[in-house]
Design a protein around this motif. Sequence first.
Motif, PDB file in Angstrom:
ATOM      1  N   VAL A 193       0.864  -1.168   0.000  1.00 21.67           N
ATOM      2  CA  VAL A 193       0.000   0.000   0.000  1.00 21.67           C
ATOM      3  C   VAL A 193       0.907   1.226   0.000  1.00 21.67           C
ATOM      4  O   VAL A 193       1.711   1.418   0.921  1.00 21.67           O
ATOM      5  CB  VAL A 193      -0.936   0.031   1.223  1.00 21.67           C
ATOM      6  N   ARG A 194       0.797   2.035  -1.054  1.00 21.54           N
ATOM      7  CA  ARG A 194       1.573   3.270  -1.166  1.00 21.54           C
ATOM      8  C   ARG A 194       0.690   4.440  -0.759  1.00 21.54           C
ATOM      9  O   ARG A 194      -0.276   4.772  -1.465  1.00 21.54           O
ATOM     10  CB  ARG A 194       2.074   3.469  -2.602  1.00 21.54           C
TER      11      ARG A 194
ATOM     12  N   ALA B 264      -4.256   6.456  -1.428  1.00 20.83           N
ATOM     13  CA  ALA B 264      -3.367   5.299  -1.387  1.00 20.83           C
ATOM     14  C   ALA B 264      -3.604   4.402  -2.591  1.00 20.83           C
ATOM     15  O   ALA B 264      -4.696   4.379  -3.169  1.00 20.83           O
ATOM     16  CB  ALA B 264      -3.574   4.518  -0.097  1.00 20.83           C
ATOM     17  N   LEU B 265      -2.567   3.665  -2.933  1.00 19.32           N
ATOM     18  CA  LEU B 265      -2.616   2.682  -4.022  1.00 19.32           C
ATOM     19  C   LEU B 265      -2.271   1.325  -3.451  1.00 19.32           C
ATOM     20  O   LEU B 265      -1.248   1.162  -2.782  1.00 19.32           O
ATOM     21  CB  LEU B 265      -1.617   3.057  -5.121  1.00 19.32           C
ATOM     22  N   MET B 266      -3.128   0.339  -3.687  1.00 18.39           N
ATOM     23  CA  MET B 266      -2.853  -1.037  -3.297  1.00 18.39           C
ATOM     24  C   MET B 266      -2.319  -1.772  -4.513  1.00 18.39           C
ATOM     25  O   MET B 266      -2.918  -1.705  -5.597  1.00 18.39           O
ATOM     26  CB  MET B 266      -4.132  -1.692  -2.777  1.00 18.39           C
ATOM     27  N   MET B 267      -1.188  -2.470  -4.369  1.00 18.03           N
ATOM     28  CA  MET B 267      -0.558  -3.098  -5.530  1.00 18.03           C
ATOM     29  C   MET B 267       0.174  -4.379  -5.126  1.00 18.03           C
ATOM     30  O   MET B 267       0.545  -4.562  -3.968  1.00 18.03           O
ATOM     31  CB  MET B 267       0.428  -2.129  -6.183  1.00 18.03           C
ATOM     32  N   SER B 268       0.367  -5.239  -6.092  1.00 15.36           N
ATOM     33  CA  SER B 268       1.169  -6.441  -5.895  1.00 15.36           C
ATOM     34  C   SER B 268       2.647  -6.089  -6.041  1.00 15.36           C
ATOM     35  O   SER B 268       3.014  -5.300  -6.921  1.00 15.36           O
ATOM     36  CB  SER B 268       0.793  -7.499  -6.943  1.00 15.36           C
ATOM     37  N   PRO B 269       3.521  -6.681  -5.217  1.00 20.79           N
ATOM     38  CA  PRO B 269       4.950  -6.467  -5.413  1.00 20.79           C
ATOM     39  C   PRO B 269       5.428  -6.947  -6.784  1.00 20.79           C
ATOM     40  O   PRO B 269       6.486  -6.525  -7.252  1.00 20.79           O
ATOM     41  CB  PRO B 269       5.597  -7.298  -4.299  1.00 20.79           C
ATOM     42  N   LEU B 270       4.632  -7.820  -7.410  1.00 19.56           N
ATOM     43  CA  LEU B 270       5.031  -8.397  -8.689  1.00 19.56           C
ATOM     44  C   LEU B 270       4.670  -7.527  -9.895  1.00 19.56           C
ATOM     45  O   LEU B 270       5.015  -7.867 -11.026  1.00 19.56           O
ATOM     46  CB  LEU B 270       4.386  -9.781  -8.853  1.00 19.56           C
TER      47      LEU B 270
ATOM     48  N   ARG C  98       7.411  14.992  -3.039  1.00 18.97           N
ATOM     49  CA  ARG C  98       6.567  13.833  -3.311  1.00 18.97           C
ATOM     50  C   ARG C  98       6.954  12.764  -2.302  1.00 18.97           C
ATOM     51  O   ARG C  98       7.806  11.929  -2.550  1.00 18.97           O
ATOM     52  CB  ARG C  98       6.754  13.333  -4.745  1.00 18.97           C
ATOM     53  N   ARG C  99       6.321  12.852  -1.125  1.00 17.55           N
ATOM     54  CA  ARG C  99       6.607  11.903  -0.063  1.00 17.55           C
ATOM     55  C   ARG C  99       5.598  10.756  -0.106  1.00 17.55           C
ATOM     56  O   ARG C  99       4.400  10.980  -0.293  1.00 17.55           O
ATOM     57  CB  ARG C  99       6.566  12.594   1.294  1.00 17.55           C
ATOM     58  N   VAL C 100       6.116   9.548   0.061  1.00 21.66           N
ATOM     59  CA  VAL C 100       5.292   8.340   0.024  1.00 21.66           C
ATOM     60  C   VAL C 100       5.704   7.427   1.170  1.00 21.66           C
ATOM     61  O   VAL C 100       6.893   7.286   1.470  1.00 21.66           O
ATOM     62  CB  VAL C 100       5.479   7.592  -1.315  1.00 21.66           C
ATOM     63  N   LEU C 101       4.723   6.817   1.815  1.00 17.98           N
ATOM     64  CA  LEU C 101       4.969   5.730   2.756  1.00 17.98           C
ATOM     65  C   LEU C 101       4.540   4.437   2.070  1.00 17.98           C
ATOM     66  O   LEU C 101       3.364   4.266   1.735  1.00 17.98           O
ATOM     67  CB  LEU C 101       4.180   5.938   4.050  1.00 17.98           C
TER      68      LEU C 101
END
Length: 198
Positions: A116-117, A156-162, A176-179
């Motif tokens: 989750v970004r 937020a963006l939910m994504m697969s590591p793949l 542009r800060r992201v956790l």
Amino acid sequence: MLSDDSLSAVQLNLGDGARLHPGDRRLLDHKWCRDLADAIRNYLLAEQLIVGEYVATLCTYFDKSAETNWGVASHRDLSIPVKRRFEKSGWRKWTDKQDIPHVQPPRPFLAEMFAVRLNVDKSDAANGALIVSPSSHKTESAVPPSVVVDGAPGSALMMSPLIMHSSKKSTSGADRRVLHFLFGPALPSPPVEWFYAA
């Protein structure tokens, strides 16, 4: 995803730049970040975006700005953080990142994980937003990223590591800060143990 008050609290906690550097992987050392991971997981469960028990295994801080600016080549996130090294068939390419052991597991294990970004600032093409290749997590073929993922502060963006992804250098000079939270199964198969299990 985050309310204005929650976003302000995150920004306040990130305000002490002396403690953090771009690419910092140790944010789950901090209670505020563990609490945030818990809130994200609860949101995903409530929205039925995940099923089952997951824990936050890592949170990485990315901070692109006029002073810290970089591009990232197209790649997949293939390494995961664990408590200690071990020998297991199919687990390879051990590295240490900020004193955290990382290893590349087999693809089926990675397929169970998700990231989750969380956008702390506005994210767009001008300040180096994430670029993804839709559905590329479903294939092992290299598919160049082509879709810029804009995001408002607190989204937020939910994504697969793949999934294949990249980003370009910022051309705007705006922060542009992201956790970037990585979640995995709460009880992975032995001898795998998470370095963090928030």
